[in-house]
Design an enzyme around this catalytic site. Structure first.
Site, PDB file in Angstrom:
ATOM      1  N   PRO A 292     -35.738 -13.972  -5.722  1.00  0.00           N
ATOM      2  CG  PRO A 292     -37.122 -14.998  -7.197  1.00  0.00           C
ATOM      3  CD  PRO A 292     -36.753 -15.208  -5.667  1.00  0.00           C
ATOM      4  CE  LYS A 296     -29.494  -5.712  -7.269  1.00  0.00           C
ATOM      5  NZ  LYS A 296     -29.655  -5.544  -8.802  1.00  0.00           N
TER       6      LYS A 296
HETATM    7  P1  RFL Z   1     -26.004 -22.731 -10.794  1.00  0.00           P
HETATM    8  O1  RFL Z   1     -26.311 -22.135 -11.976  1.00  0.00           O
HETATM    9  O2  RFL Z   1     -26.705 -23.220  -9.835  1.00  0.00           O
HETATM   10  O3  RFL Z   1     -24.717 -23.579 -11.183  1.00  0.00           O
HETATM   11  C1  RFL Z   1     -24.237 -24.745 -10.438  1.00  0.00           C
HETATM   12  C2  RFL Z   1     -23.620 -25.842 -11.476  1.00  0.00           C
HETATM   13  O4  RFL Z   1     -23.211 -26.966 -10.457  1.00  0.00           O
HETATM   14  C3  RFL Z   1     -23.480 -28.169 -10.617  1.00  0.00           C
HETATM   15  N1  RFL Z   1     -23.090 -28.928  -9.671  1.00  0.00           N
HETATM   16  C4  RFL Z   1     -22.170 -29.823  -9.527  1.00  0.00           C
HETATM   17  N2  RFL Z   1     -21.232 -30.185 -10.592  1.00  0.00           N
HETATM   18  C5  RFL Z   1     -20.321 -31.041 -10.107  1.00  0.00           C
HETATM   19  N3  RFL Z   1     -20.420 -32.044  -9.044  1.00  0.00           N
HETATM   20  C6  RFL Z   1     -21.266 -31.601  -8.064  1.00  0.00           C
HETATM   21  N4  RFL Z   1     -21.148 -32.361  -6.932  1.00  0.00           N
HETATM   22  C7  RFL Z   1     -22.129 -30.587  -8.163  1.00  0.00           C
HETATM   23  N5  RFL Z   1     -23.300 -29.983  -7.704  1.00  0.00           N
HETATM   24  C8  RFL Z   1     -23.641 -29.035  -8.253  1.00  0.00           C
HETATM   25  C9  RFL Z   1     -25.010 -28.020 -10.980  1.00  0.00           C
HETATM   26  O5  RFL Z   1     -25.203 -28.855 -11.761  1.00  0.00           O
HETATM   27  C10 RFL Z   1     -24.733 -26.580 -11.733  1.00  0.00           C
HETATM   28  O6  RFL Z   1     -24.753 -26.683 -13.020  1.00  0.00           O
HETATM   29  O7  RFL Z   1     -24.922 -21.643  -9.564  1.00  0.00           O
HETATM   30  P2  RFL Z   1     -24.090 -20.280 -10.164  1.00  0.00           P
HETATM   31  O8  RFL Z   1     -23.194 -20.588 -11.316  1.00  0.00           O
HETATM   32  O9  RFL Z   1     -23.671 -19.817  -9.031  1.00  0.00           O
HETATM   33  O10 RFL Z   1     -25.080 -19.167 -10.960  1.00  0.00           O
HETATM   34  C11 RFL Z   1     -26.226 -18.732 -10.080  1.00  0.00           C
HETATM   35  C12 RFL Z   1     -27.311 -18.321 -10.613  1.00  0.00           C
HETATM   36  O11 RFL Z   1     -27.811 -19.522 -11.480  1.00  0.00           O
HETATM   37  C13 RFL Z   1     -28.672 -17.830 -10.093  1.00  0.00           C
HETATM   38  O12 RFL Z   1     -27.990 -16.892  -8.843  1.00  0.00           O
HETATM   39  C14 RFL Z   1     -29.788 -17.033 -10.723  1.00  0.00           C
HETATM   40  O13 RFL Z   1     -30.282 -17.870 -11.390  1.00  0.00           O
HETATM   41  C15 RFL Z   1     -30.819 -16.555  -9.603  1.00  0.00           C
HETATM   42  N6  RFL Z   1     -31.917 -15.910 -10.388  1.00  0.00           N
HETATM   43  C16 RFL Z   1     -31.738 -14.313 -10.763  1.00  0.00           C
HETATM   44  N7  RFL Z   1     -30.434 -13.823 -10.871  1.00  0.00           N
HETATM   45  C17 RFL Z   1     -30.490 -12.778 -11.325  1.00  0.00           C
HETATM   46  O14 RFL Z   1     -29.398 -11.958 -11.278  1.00  0.00           O
HETATM   47  N8  RFL Z   1     -31.674 -12.036 -12.177  1.00  0.00           N
HETATM   48  C18 RFL Z   1     -32.654 -12.716 -12.111  1.00  0.00           C
HETATM   49  O15 RFL Z   1     -33.562 -12.115 -12.804  1.00  0.00           O
HETATM   50  C19 RFL Z   1     -32.834 -13.965 -11.556  1.00  0.00           C
HETATM   51  N9  RFL Z   1     -34.057 -14.512 -11.668  1.00  0.00           N
HETATM   52  C20 RFL Z   1     -33.058 -16.602 -10.584  1.00  0.00           C
HETATM   53  C21 RFL Z   1     -34.097 -15.870 -11.103  1.00  0.00           C
HETATM   54  C22 RFL Z   1     -33.313 -17.906 -10.076  1.00  0.00           C
HETATM   55  C23 RFL Z   1     -34.429 -18.618 -10.294  1.00  0.00           C
HETATM   56  N10 RFL Z   1     -34.537 -19.761  -9.912  1.00  0.00           N
HETATM   57  C24 RFL Z   1     -35.373 -20.926 -10.457  1.00  0.00           C
HETATM   58  C25 RFL Z   1     -33.843 -20.450  -8.699  1.00  0.00           C
HETATM   59  C26 RFL Z   1     -35.509 -16.767 -11.371  1.00  0.00           C
HETATM   60  C27 RFL Z   1     -35.336 -17.849 -11.047  1.00  0.00           C
HETATM   61  C28 RFL Z   1     -36.845 -18.535 -10.977  1.00  0.00           C
HETATM   62  C1  PHB Z   2     -36.745 -13.064 -15.108  1.00  0.00           C
HETATM   63  O1  PHB Z   2     -36.571 -14.159 -14.749  1.00  0.00           O
HETATM   64  O2  PHB Z   2     -36.973 -12.330 -16.128  1.00  0.00           O
HETATM   65  C2  PHB Z   2     -36.879 -12.115 -13.634  1.00  0.00           C
HETATM   66  C3  PHB Z   2     -36.728 -12.758 -12.508  1.00  0.00           C
HETATM   67  C4  PHB Z   2     -36.737 -11.929 -11.260  1.00  0.00           C
HETATM   68  C5  PHB Z   2     -36.711 -10.179 -11.467  1.00  0.00           C
HETATM   69  C6  PHB Z   2     -36.684  -9.856 -12.717  1.00  0.00           C
HETATM   70  C7  PHB Z   2     -36.806 -10.564 -14.003  1.00  0.00           C
HETATM   71  O3  PHB Z   2     -36.659  -9.598 -10.325  1.00  0.00           O
END
Ligand code: RFL
Ligand code: PHB
Length: 389
Positions: A292, A296
């Protein structure tokens, strides 16, 4: 049941694709394993590039983001107790918006419901069949009853642990991975952010990040060990650890309060290629993961959906498969650049448990160069605001 595009997953990728396709008259059904509340309860991304902002506008869900999102013209990097400013605006003419993934998901879910588009929640897809032929089918259970959805195409927007990638024959897919020897412990709290801008903190004790969701809600992270248990981190311990990594002024200004969410996320870089197998397409976290540090992940999901939606629109509208055929190549070209940036930011800003003195000096030199050279700061800013689609 039959539709034109069967979408697995109601995360940001699946919901955005569904909305864009519906706008162009392409029928789609989303099947999601979890409930809407569960999906909204996952606290994740917060930084939105201009490209994704435009996509949300195009999908007709940009109004609240434009009204409530916070415009960030730059970011701060804290090194040896000193804050360094990187101005995105001066270096690239662009900025990013801070607006939570939860809010984007909510806006997309509401827009989908308002249009009467079908989403089947609490239904785990257990099989994707016949994607090599002309009529792929997905199978799932809803309320204990086995069901089938036939479609022209299947979009696996089902995240890293989804079924899409696992359904592809092993020899047809190549996976590239790097696992980092630490995680991020994140806390969400209803306290005003410590600074108007995000602060990326390097400290021998470990990396930290001060982020936010609004002017009254903060999101903080500290680098932690992979063996750490979230239960062992009381709020008091978290705030003490964060303070110990901040510069003296921020330490003084930090407002603490009870956490409303606390979780540990491991850090990983991962790419699966290609992203198309006959009539099955992978998009978002289903095909790639970034650590993270560069914010991106969500933004890459949006650019995948840009390329995929264009391909499907051309297929149905202009009866040409050129853009669908180019999907994997176009998406991956952008993905690898974002992978590089996220890996580089992670490498530069974290404390690696077993690094040699040579590696620590390389890291320090990289940081000093990035902050002191306009060319190097511009490269950081250009990647942070997002490379063109
Ligand atoms: P998701 O959000 O994981 O959604 C996938 C969905 O598919 C469902 N699913 C199923 N449904 C039916 N049948 C099945 N067999 C299935 N298997 C799975 C799941 O329940 C879920 O609802 O993927 P998607 O849509 O591709 O989105 C991706 C984003 O969520 C992810 O890339 C970001 O959250 C990453 N991320 C960040 N990205 C940024 O661009 N900027 C940020 O600041 C940022 N901070 C973060 C982040 C991810 C984090 N974590 C915990 C992974 C910070 C954190 C802490
Ligand atoms: C956020 O969760 O706000 C977040 C996570 C990763 C970043 C920036 C912001 O690099």
């Amino acid at each position: 049941m039959r539709t034109q595009v069967a979408i697995i997953g109601a995360g940001p990728s699946g919901l955005l694709l569904g909305q864009l396709l519906a706008k162009h008259g392409i029928a789609n059904v989303i099947v999601e394993r979890q409930s809407p509340d569960y999906v909204l309860g996952r606290i994740r991304a917060g930084v939105i590039e201009t490209g994704m902002q435009n996509m949300l506008d195009e999908a007709g869900v940009g109004t609240r983001m434009r009204a409530e999102g916070l415009v960030h013209d730059g970011t701060l990097i804290s090194v040896s107790d000193r804050l360094h400013h990187i101005s995105f605006k001066d270096l690239t003419g662009k900025s990013v918006l801070v607006y939570g993934q939860t809010e984007i998901t909510r806006d997309l879910m509401e827009a989908r419901a308002a249009k009467g588009l079908q989403t089947i929640y609490d239904a785990e897809v257990t099989e994707i069949a016949n994607f090599d032929g002309h009529t792929p089918v997905i199978r799932f259970k809803k309320d204990g009853v086995a069901q089938e959805l036939q479609a022209d195409f299947v979009a696996a927007c089902d995240g890293y642990h989804g079924i899409g990638r696992r359904s592809v024959p092993q020899g047809a897919i190549q996976e590239h991975e790097r696992v980092y020897p630490f995680g991020w412990l994140g806390v969400l709290a209803d306290v005003p952010p410590v600074n108007d801008e995000l602060i990326y903190v390097t400290n021998p004790k470990g990396f930290a990040l001060c982020s936010m969701r609004s002017k009254t809600r903060s999101r903080y992270y500290v680098q932690c060990s992979l063996s750490d248990d979230v239960e062992a981190w009381s709020d008091a311990r978290f705030w003490d650890e964060l303070k110990s990594r901040l510069d003296p002024v921020s330490r003084e200004q930090l407002v603490t309060g009870p956490s409303i969410e606390k979780s540990i996320a491991p850090l990983r870089s991962f790419v699966a290629e290609p992203m198309r197998f006959g009539r099955l397409f992978l998009a978002g976290d289903a095909a790639h993961i970034v650590p993270p540090t560069g914010a991106k992940g969500l933004n890459l999901a949006a650019s995948d959906i840009y390329y995929l939606s264009r391909g499907l629109m051309e297929h149905y509208g202009e009866k040409s498969d050129a853009a669908l055929d180019a999907y994997s190549k176009r998406a991956l070209a952008r993905i690898w650049k974002a992978e590089r940036f996220s890996w580089w930011m992670t490498q530069m800003l974290h404390t690696f448990p077993e690094s040699s003195s040579f590696e620590r000096n390389m890291q320090r030199a990289e940081l000093e160069y990035t902050l002191s050279s306009k060319a190097a700061s511009t490269a950081l800013a250009e990647n942070y605001v997002g490379l063109p689609y």
